[in-house]
Design an enzyme around this catalytic site. Structure first.
Site, mmCIF file in Angstrom:
data_model
loop_
_atom_site.group_PDB
_atom_site.id
_atom_site.type_symbol
_atom_site.label_atom_id
_atom_site.label_comp_id
_atom_site.label_asym_id
_atom_site.label_seq_id
_atom_site.Cartn_x
_atom_site.Cartn_y
_atom_site.Cartn_z
ATOM 1 N N ASN A 1 40.724 29.522 50.196
ATOM 2 C CA ASN A 1 40.430 28.242 50.857
ATOM 3 C C ASN A 1 39.056 28.243 51.520
ATOM 4 O O ASN A 1 38.428 27.195 51.642
ATOM 5 C CB ASN A 1 41.540 27.909 51.857
ATOM 6 C CG ASN A 1 42.799 27.451 51.132
ATOM 7 O OD1 ASN A 1 42.888 27.537 49.906
ATOM 8 N ND2 ASN A 1 43.768 26.945 51.889
ATOM 9 N N GLU A 2 38.581 29.448 51.909
ATOM 10 C CA GLU A 2 37.225 29.495 52.473
ATOM 11 C C GLU A 2 36.219 29.045 51.397
ATOM 12 O O GLU A 2 35.302 28.257 51.666
ATOM 13 C CB GLU A 2 36.871 30.917 52.940
ATOM 14 C CG GLU A 2 37.625 31.401 54.178
ATOM 15 C CD GLU A 2 39.033 31.896 53.867
ATOM 16 O OE1 GLU A 2 39.402 31.984 52.672
ATOM 17 O OE2 GLU A 2 39.780 32.194 54.825
ATOM 18 N N GLU B 1 44.124 23.871 37.536
ATOM 19 C CA GLU B 1 44.874 24.761 38.419
ATOM 20 C C GLU B 1 44.924 24.205 39.835
ATOM 21 O O GLU B 1 45.978 24.072 40.437
ATOM 22 C CB GLU B 1 44.198 26.139 38.410
ATOM 23 C CG GLU B 1 44.913 27.180 39.248
ATOM 24 C CD GLU B 1 44.294 28.571 39.102
ATOM 25 O OE1 GLU B 1 43.105 28.650 38.753
ATOM 26 O OE2 GLU B 1 45.010 29.562 39.336
ATOM 27 N N SER C 1 39.928 37.813 37.709
ATOM 28 C CA SER C 1 39.503 38.691 38.805
ATOM 29 C C SER C 1 39.216 40.101 38.301
ATOM 30 O O SER C 1 39.895 40.611 37.404
ATOM 31 C CB SER C 1 40.604 38.770 39.867
ATOM 32 O OG SER C 1 40.878 37.488 40.375
ATOM 33 N N GLN D 1 46.351 35.429 33.353
ATOM 34 C CA GLN D 1 44.977 34.982 33.608
ATOM 35 C C GLN D 1 44.143 36.197 34.004
ATOM 36 O O GLN D 1 44.438 36.841 35.018
ATOM 37 C CB GLN D 1 45.002 33.962 34.748
ATOM 38 C CG GLN D 1 43.663 33.391 35.135
ATOM 39 C CD GLN D 1 43.785 32.447 36.339
ATOM 40 O OE1 GLN D 1 44.703 32.581 37.145
ATOM 41 N NE2 GLN D 1 42.888 31.510 36.468
ATOM 42 N N GLY D 2 43.125 36.519 33.233
ATOM 43 C CA GLY D 2 42.316 37.714 33.496
ATOM 44 C C GLY D 2 40.923 37.348 33.941
ATOM 45 O O GLY D 2 39.959 37.511 33.186
ATOM 46 N N SER E 1 48.629 37.925 37.400
ATOM 47 C CA SER E 1 50.037 37.596 37.689
ATOM 48 C C SER E 1 50.862 37.685 36.407
ATOM 49 O O SER E 1 50.452 37.160 35.371
ATOM 50 C CB SER E 1 50.155 36.165 38.228
ATOM 51 O OG SER E 1 49.477 36.036 39.444
#
Ligand SMILES: Cc1cc2nc3c(=O)[nH]c(=O)nc-3n(C[C@H](O)[C@H](O)[C@H](O)COP(=O)(O)OP(=O)(O)OC[C@H]3O[C@@H](n4cnc5c(N)ncnc54)[C@H](O)[C@@H]3O)c2cc1C
Length: 394
Positions: A377-378, A243, A128, A125-126, A160
């Site tokens: 989570n923020e 996801e 970020s 998964q690209g 990842s």
């Protein structure tokens, strides 16, 4: 809501259980964040696919068995119960696969899904970038149309399994005058093209599953675009829904951890070892949490089967499973006491009569990343505040 399984579902469970009993490797495979482990996991995926179990809810022509999502949940329960290997192509089968099913053309479905099911093609998964993590709308990598190709430039990071994967799905800015989430396009990029440099990132434990991916004038066919040009954000939000809301972390994973935690508690008690105050309650809470998550997921699946979609509530889900995972592992470490800090195989780890330390430390370290990956989570709490509770943005 009827929570009893049908005869067909019970028969499916029995069939899956006996196949897994016969096929799951007796010894755990090496970590899929190493070259050797990655290859071993790919081989396992090949076997799983040959048995027809790679992605049971997919249509038969794409490598599935045409089951529904309830059968997928049953499959997952049996998969974790059997202690089967982690899914090396999870970004493909759980995230991109359902997105291609929803946004892809017939040609794209036929081209990508069977090779994804067999893990002949493993996906990274690209999304970020160094300056676009939580703030994904700040993506800077560009894709410019030139003839029948996009010419891609930029850098992705934290992919990842990117160190060993074959393909990357990414978002790229295709409208240079656009801002934020407008003007992005979702593109599928082979990682063996000229101009692609994959640089592995070594983790604290020395394994290098992550990668930075540099793209310098990489030419990718326009046919590799998923969804409409400049509408990549909508496609990516569907991927994020799968996801966070359903597929990446099925409830069976946490039921399995809760089961192991209860076993650890009982073994600690039987060995007459001290149990810190409150830990008994924490074990019970972990079990209840895993069961609550399971029931909630059955509800999500019923909603999807009735034609519904996954929306912002996937953020609630993601916070729940990631925090539950941390708490369960912390509870296990409390039970193990000082031994929790030892690595498996170290001489003091297996004391006479005491329960084995297992892979709790490793699991704990990975659990700590749960509140970060798939959107922190923020940020999920911001989404809940604004979109579910309707609170003002500032
Ligand atoms: C194990 C793991 C696997 C990953 N795999 C992948 C992958 O395969 N592909 C991929 O593309 N990425 C992957 N990532 C990256 C992940 O998506 C990002 O780390 C994540 O989105 C956070 O971005 P960042 O690291 O840039 O942190 P930042 O965005 O810089 O955030 C730093 C801190 O600030 C907080 N923060 C930021 N903005 C806000 C806000 N608006 N309100 C409140 N708090 C805020 C964050 O919550 C965080 O605590 C992975 C990460 C981990 C840990």
């Amino acid at each position: 809501m009827d929570l009893t399984y049908t005869d067909e579902q019970r028969a499916f469970r029995a069939e899956v259980r006996s196949w897994l009993e016969a096929h799951v490797p007796k010894e755990p495979l090496p970590s899929f964040d190493t070259a050797e482990g990655f290859a071993a996991h790919r081989e396992w995926e090949r076997e799983l696919n040959a048995g027809g179990y790679a992605m049971v809810p997919w249509p038969v022509e794409y490598g599935g068995r045409g089951a529904d999502l309830l059968e997928w949940l049953i499959f997952e329960e049996e998969y974790y119960r059997a202690g089967a290997p982690g899914r090396v192509n999870q970004n493909g089968i759980f995230l991109l696969g359902p997105t291609i099913m929803e946004y892809g053309t017939d040609e794209q479905r036929a081209r990508y899904l069977p090779k994804m099911a067999s893990s002949e093609e493993v996906w990274a998964q690209g999304w970020s970038e160094p300056n676009a993590g939580s703030d994904m709308a700040a993506i800077q990598a560009t894709a410019v149309v030139d003839g029948d190709d996009y010419v891609i430039n930029g850098q992705k990071t934290w992919a990842s399994r990117g160190a060993y994967a074959d393909w990357l799905f990414g978002m790229f800015r295709t409208d240079p005058d656009s801002e934020r989430h407008r003007g992005l396009t979702f593109i599928l990029v082979p990682l063996d093209l000229p101009g692609v440099t994959v640089r592995p990132i070594e983790q604290l434990d020395g394994e290098a599953g992550f990668a930075e991916v540099f793209l310098d004038d990489v030419r990718v066919s326009v046919a590799n675009r998923l969804g409409a040009p400049n509408k990549g954000w909508d496609v990516a939000m569907a991927t994020a829904g799968f996801e966070r809301g359903l597929m990446l972390r099925s409830p069976a994973r946490f039921q399995n951890t809760a089961r192991k935690l209860v076993e650890l508690y009982r073994a600690t008690e039987a060995a007459g070892l001290p149990i810190p105050p409150g830990v008994r309650d924490d074990v019970a809470r972990a079990w209840i949490g895993a069961e609550a998550y399971t029931l909630n997921t059955y509800q999500t699946v019923s909603h999807l089967l009735a034609g519904g979609k996954i929306g912002s509530e996937s953020s609630l889900n993601k916070i729940f499973w990631s925090e539950l995972d941390v708490k369960m592992h912390e509870t296990a470490l409390s039970l193990l006491g000082a031994r929790a800090e030892l690595l498996p195989g170290s001489p003091a780890a297996e004391l006479g009569g005491a329960p084995g330390i297992g892979d709790w430390l490793d699991g704990y370290l990975f659990a700590l990343s749960g509140p970060i990956y798939a959107g922190t989570n923020e940020v999920q709490r911001n989404i809940i505040a604004e979109r579910i509770l309707g609170l003002p943005r500032k």
